[in-house]
Design an enzyme around this catalytic site. Sequence first.
Site, PDB file in Angstrom:
ATOM      1  N   ASP A 108       0.830  -1.209   0.000  1.00 48.43           N
ATOM      2  CA  ASP A 108       0.000   0.000   0.000  1.00 48.43           C
ATOM      3  C   ASP A 108       0.865   1.261   0.000  1.00 48.43           C
ATOM      4  O   ASP A 108       0.678   2.176   0.805  1.00 48.43           O
ATOM      5  CB  ASP A 108      -0.931   0.029   1.216  1.00 48.43           C
ATOM      6  CG  ASP A 108      -1.628  -1.305   1.454  1.00 48.43           C
ATOM      7  OD1 ASP A 108      -1.999  -1.959   0.465  1.00 48.43           O
ATOM      8  OD2 ASP A 108      -1.795  -1.687   2.630  1.00 48.43           O
TER       9      ASP A 108
ATOM     10  N   GLU B 233     -11.166  -0.499  -3.824  1.00 48.80           N
ATOM     11  CA  GLU B 233     -10.439   0.053  -2.696  1.00 48.80           C
ATOM     12  C   GLU B 233      -9.196   0.779  -3.184  1.00 48.80           C
ATOM     13  O   GLU B 233      -8.907   0.818  -4.380  1.00 48.80           O
ATOM     14  CB  GLU B 233     -10.056  -1.053  -1.705  1.00 48.80           C
ATOM     15  CG  GLU B 233      -9.059  -2.058  -2.255  1.00 48.80           C
ATOM     16  CD  GLU B 233      -8.705  -3.162  -1.265  1.00 48.80           C
ATOM     17  OE1 GLU B 233      -9.435  -3.328  -0.271  1.00 48.80           O
ATOM     18  OE2 GLU B 233      -7.689  -3.856  -1.490  1.00 48.80           O
TER      19      GLU B 233
END
Length: 317
Positions: free
Chosen positions: A17, A196
């Site tokens: 991420d 997401e």
Amino acid sequence: MTESAPLIKPLIEQRADPYIYKHHDGYYYFIASVPEYDRLELRRSQTLAGLAEAPGITVWRKPETGPYSDLIWAPEIHFIDGTWCIYFAAAPSREILDNLFQHRMYALTTTADNPQEGNWQLAQVDSGIDAFCLDATSFAHRGERYYLWAQKEPGIPGNSNLYIAPMDSPISIVGKPIRLSIPEFDWETVGFAVNEGPAVIARHGRVFISYSASATDHNYCMGLLYADEDADLLDPASWHKSPQPVFQSCHQRGIYGPGHNSFTVSEDGERDILVYHARTYTKIEGDPLWDPNRHTYIKAFGWSDDGMPVFGSPAEP
């Protein structure tokens, strides 16, 4: 499925991420999920390559108990109106959970010149929907600031959708959240029905939102929303959605599950840079959540004649 040896090396190993922000002080700031999911670690360097060897400074560590004491995920660092802000998601202690995924969104703020030395203040960011939420980002457009995130909404099938709302401060939104996208295509619903990890870039008369879809194994991939720069960004009808993924696994060269990206620019400001994580194998032992080998990669990307991003393959240097 045949495994292939990757031909490129990650910028930073075991950092998922990833988010890279280039500040006006000349430094790049890097933050990402660490494999232990227990802290927020910040690096800085005057070059992108230098981030690989830059020391990781822990600016916050989770408490032992409480509502934000486990599974610290997907941090991003922003500089908003003179304030440094780190957005992240966290869950309560697993000992008190019936369901592991009970994340809510939080923000740390400091006004220190160097955020690695800041005295950080913690606040919860209320999305307006009391359900699993994560992956917040923020961006400004035409004098307005927006909050963009992923959330489970009761009554809608799937694991998470994308939402947007205007902000009245770096840590609070106003108005009702606006749903922009749900997982609907086959490539968005493999393993999990997921939209997401949104990231924003504005170029060539459009505002683009990249996002990630499906389970976090080799099926993980990126999709794209885009709107005209003059459109009302809070109107779902302003947004168009690519029917195909725009960035996905390269099985021929062994880069799998690219996604949860961010955007930055080269040192000279001339090239747009895609920042993403990926694995170099598909045979994950146990739960993919606990596999530490999602690595941070970066690559330059270009634009088509009609002003759309061309991300290419994750196996390209």
